[in-house]
Motif scaffolding. Sequence first.
Motif, PDB file in Angstrom:
ATOM      1  N   ALA A  49      14.532  19.403  12.146  1.00 26.69           N
ATOM      2  CA  ALA A  49      15.543  19.191  11.102  1.00 26.69           C
ATOM      3  C   ALA A  49      16.916  18.951  11.733  1.00 26.69           C
ATOM      4  N   VAL A  50      17.241  19.701  12.771  1.00 33.36           N
ATOM      5  CA  VAL A  50      18.505  19.507  13.488  1.00 33.36           C
ATOM      6  C   VAL A  50      18.560  18.108  14.087  1.00 33.36           C
ATOM      7  N   MET A  51      17.442  17.660  14.657  1.00 30.47           N
ATOM      8  CA  MET A  51      17.391  16.326  15.265  1.00 30.47           C
ATOM      9  C   MET A  51      17.553  15.229  14.219  1.00 30.47           C
ATOM     10  N   ALA A  52      17.037  15.461  13.008  1.00 32.92           N
ATOM     11  CA  ALA A  52      17.243  14.494  11.922  1.00 32.92           C
ATOM     12  C   ALA A  52      18.721  14.405  11.562  1.00 32.92           C
ATOM     13  N   PHE A  96       5.135  32.966   1.357  1.00 31.92           N
ATOM     14  CA  PHE A  96       6.384  32.434   0.812  1.00 31.92           C
ATOM     15  C   PHE A  96       7.331  32.044   1.932  1.00 31.92           C
ATOM     16  N   PHE A  97       7.483  32.924   2.930  1.00 32.09           N
ATOM     17  CA  PHE A  97       8.416  32.628   4.018  1.00 32.09           C
ATOM     18  C   PHE A  97       7.935  31.411   4.819  1.00 32.09           C
ATOM     19  N   GLY A  98       6.619  31.362   5.131  1.00 28.20           N
ATOM     20  CA  GLY A  98       6.093  30.231   5.883  1.00 28.20           C
ATOM     21  C   GLY A  98       6.262  28.923   5.134  1.00 28.20           C
ATOM     22  N   ASN A  99       5.941  28.933   3.835  1.00 27.94           N
ATOM     23  CA  ASN A  99       6.094  27.723   3.025  1.00 27.94           C
ATOM     24  C   ASN A  99       7.565  27.340   2.888  1.00 27.94           C
ATOM     25  N   PHE A 100       8.426  28.359   2.767  1.00 32.46           N
ATOM     26  CA  PHE A 100       9.858  28.078   2.659  1.00 32.46           C
ATOM     27  C   PHE A 100      10.372  27.391   3.921  1.00 32.46           C
ATOM     28  N   VAL A 101       9.955  27.877   5.087  1.00 25.73           N
ATOM     29  CA  VAL A 101      10.394  27.272   6.353  1.00 25.73           C
ATOM     30  C   VAL A 101       9.955  25.812   6.419  1.00 25.73           C
ATOM     31  N   ILE A 102       8.689  25.546   6.104  1.00 30.36           N
ATOM     32  CA  ILE A 102       8.175  24.176   6.178  1.00 30.36           C
ATOM     33  C   ILE A 102       8.878  23.280   5.168  1.00 30.36           C
ATOM     34  N   LEU A 103       8.932  23.720   3.907  1.00 30.29           N
ATOM     35  CA  LEU A 103       9.474  22.874   2.847  1.00 30.29           C
ATOM     36  C   LEU A 103      10.983  22.697   2.966  1.00 30.29           C
ATOM     37  N   ALA A 104      11.692  23.754   3.349  1.00 31.52           N
ATOM     38  CA  ALA A 104      13.147  23.649   3.477  1.00 31.52           C
ATOM     39  C   ALA A 104      13.526  22.659   4.576  1.00 31.52           C
ATOM     40  N   ASN A 105      12.859  22.750   5.709  1.00 30.49           N
ATOM     41  CA  ASN A 105      13.164  21.824   6.798  1.00 30.49           C
ATOM     42  C   ASN A 105      12.698  20.414   6.486  1.00 30.49           C
ATOM     43  N   ALA A 106      11.554  20.280   5.816  1.00 30.52           N
ATOM     44  CA  ALA A 106      11.106  18.965   5.391  1.00 30.52           C
ATOM     45  C   ALA A 106      12.108  18.344   4.420  1.00 30.52           C
ATOM     46  N   ILE A 135      15.391  18.982   4.336  1.00 33.69           N
ATOM     47  CA  ILE A 135      16.567  18.583   5.121  1.00 33.69           C
ATOM     48  C   ILE A 135      16.304  17.256   5.826  1.00 33.69           C
ATOM     49  N   ILE A 136      15.115  17.114   6.387  1.00 37.80           N
ATOM     50  CA  ILE A 136      14.762  15.870   7.077  1.00 37.80           C
ATOM     51  C   ILE A 136      14.725  14.708   6.091  1.00 37.80           C
ATOM     52  N   LEU A 137      14.148  14.945   4.919  1.00 36.26           N
ATOM     53  CA  LEU A 137      14.071  13.891   3.903  1.00 36.26           C
ATOM     54  C   LEU A 137      15.462  13.438   3.479  1.00 36.26           C
ATOM     55  N   ILE A 138      16.351  14.387   3.186  1.00 38.35           N
ATOM     56  CA  ILE A 138      17.718  14.038   2.795  1.00 38.35           C
ATOM     57  C   ILE A 138      18.424  13.285   3.915  1.00 38.35           C
ATOM     58  N   SER A 139      18.237  13.740   5.162  1.00 39.43           N
ATOM     59  CA  SER A 139      18.868  13.076   6.308  1.00 39.43           C
ATOM     60  C   SER A 139      18.416  11.626   6.405  1.00 39.43           C
ATOM     61  N   TYR A 140      17.120  11.395   6.209  1.00 39.73           N
ATOM     62  CA  TYR A 140      16.617  10.023   6.344  1.00 39.73           C
ATOM     63  C   TYR A 140      16.982   9.152   5.141  1.00 39.73           C
ATOM     64  N   LEU A 141      17.134   9.744   3.977  1.00 37.80           N
ATOM     65  CA  LEU A 141      17.629   8.966   2.842  1.00 37.80           C
ATOM     66  C   LEU A 141      19.058   8.505   3.111  1.00 37.80           C
ATOM     67  N   LEU A 142      19.872   9.391   3.690  1.00 40.93           N
ATOM     68  CA  LEU A 142      21.243   9.023   4.039  1.00 40.93           C
ATOM     69  C   LEU A 142      21.266   8.020   5.192  1.00 40.93           C
ATOM     70  N   ILE A 143      20.317   8.166   6.118  1.00 40.33           N
ATOM     71  CA  ILE A 143      20.209   7.205   7.224  1.00 40.33           C
ATOM     72  C   ILE A 143      19.869   5.818   6.686  1.00 40.33           C
ATOM     73  N   LEU A 199       6.678  31.818  16.783  1.00 38.54           N
ATOM     74  CA  LEU A 199       8.062  31.605  17.214  1.00 38.54           C
ATOM     75  C   LEU A 199       8.286  30.139  17.589  1.00 38.54           C
ATOM     76  N   CYS A 200       7.416  29.599  18.437  1.00 41.35           N
ATOM     77  CA  CYS A 200       7.602  28.218  18.914  1.00 41.35           C
ATOM     78  C   CYS A 200       7.432  27.204  17.786  1.00 41.35           C
ATOM     79  N   ALA A 201       6.385  27.384  16.968  1.00 43.30           N
ATOM     80  CA  ALA A 201       6.140  26.437  15.882  1.00 43.30           C
ATOM     81  C   ALA A 201       7.244  26.520  14.830  1.00 43.30           C
ATOM     82  N   GLY A 202       7.691  27.736  14.493  1.00 39.04           N
ATOM     83  CA  GLY A 202       8.761  27.891  13.512  1.00 39.04           C
ATOM     84  C   GLY A 202      10.071  27.310  14.006  1.00 39.04           C
ATOM     85  N   THR A 203      10.401  27.583  15.271  1.00 36.71           N
ATOM     86  CA  THR A 203      11.627  27.040  15.846  1.00 36.71           C
ATOM     87  C   THR A 203      11.581  25.518  15.882  1.00 36.71           C
ATOM     88  N   GLU A 204      10.397  24.966  16.155  1.00 36.65           N
ATOM     89  CA  GLU A 204      10.274  23.507  16.193  1.00 36.65           C
ATOM     90  C   GLU A 204      10.539  22.892  14.825  1.00 36.65           C
TER      91      GLU A 204
END
Length: 314
Positions: free
Chosen positions: A116-119, A201-211, A213-221, A106-111
């Motif tokens: 991603a939200v912070m990005a 699949f779900f674990g990899n999706f969580v990691i890759l999807a948020n990564a 989002i962070i990547l896109i956010s920083y490209l725009l930054i 729960l804690c690691a997934g939420t983090e």
Amino acid sequence: MAKNNLTRVTEFILMGFTDHPALELPLLLVFLSFYLVTLLGNIGMIILIRVDVRLHTPMYFFLSHLALLDTGYASVITPQILATLATGKTVISYGRCAAQFFIFTLCAGTECFLLAVMAYDRFVAISSPLRYTVTMNPRICWSLVVGAYTCGVSGAILRTACTFTLSFCDNNQIDFFFCDLPPLLKLTCSDTTNREIVIIFFGNFVILANAFIILISYLLIIKAILKVKSSGGRAKTFSTCASHLTAVALFFGTLIFMYLRSGSDKYLAEDKVVSVIYTVIIPMLNPLIYSLRNKDVKAAFRKVAGRFQVPQRV
């Protein structure tokens, strides 16, 4: 199936430190010091953000929840390590193992979602500074945080249910120092093919999807920063993202190394080291990362510390 029912596991034995009994005392002292620093840093960060009005901004609102999550998953792992090293008791009940797995997940997934939200928050702050407080108003901030927790809870329920409804029949020795997914899956006597597909699949999706989002956010930054004319202005603008980028690199780097590569026994020693990094070291480092170069946090700390100074008598 009858045999499985007769030999069903009711407890697990954590074997993570049994190979090095001579190191138990030094490791106990090291992990204890790390845990105390983690609690002091993260709880201290939460208190500072609460009491100082200068830190009542969206960035620090999200940072307070990051500190809460770091405290949570460090507290569900490190005390178990300390108890094992102090008493030599390596047995953990089936129920405690499931609870530890759930809270940690729960804690690691939420983090993952919160980073991603912070990005996104940093992108809004840099690309639209004049509208930042309007765009990231309290209602939006709370919605993003609640969304992150909801996704974290949902993922934890799914992964815990899929893992602990498997049958553990014979071997109950976990060659790890807490109840994590890869070593647990090695012990099951069920056919895990379908559930592993769902879990992984779900674990990899969580990691890759948020990564992503962070990547896109920083490209725009970066795109927004390049529009700043002066080099000094660009450096100052990007410095506001440096702490978050460091935290992201540490957290996602260890998760990708741990969970996105093919599992193999030959990597077990490396897995133990990496898991110590993201369960013990990173929760301790995050408050330092966000405070060492942060003038607002330093000023808030000096203000709070000044309240506890004993006045000198003339």
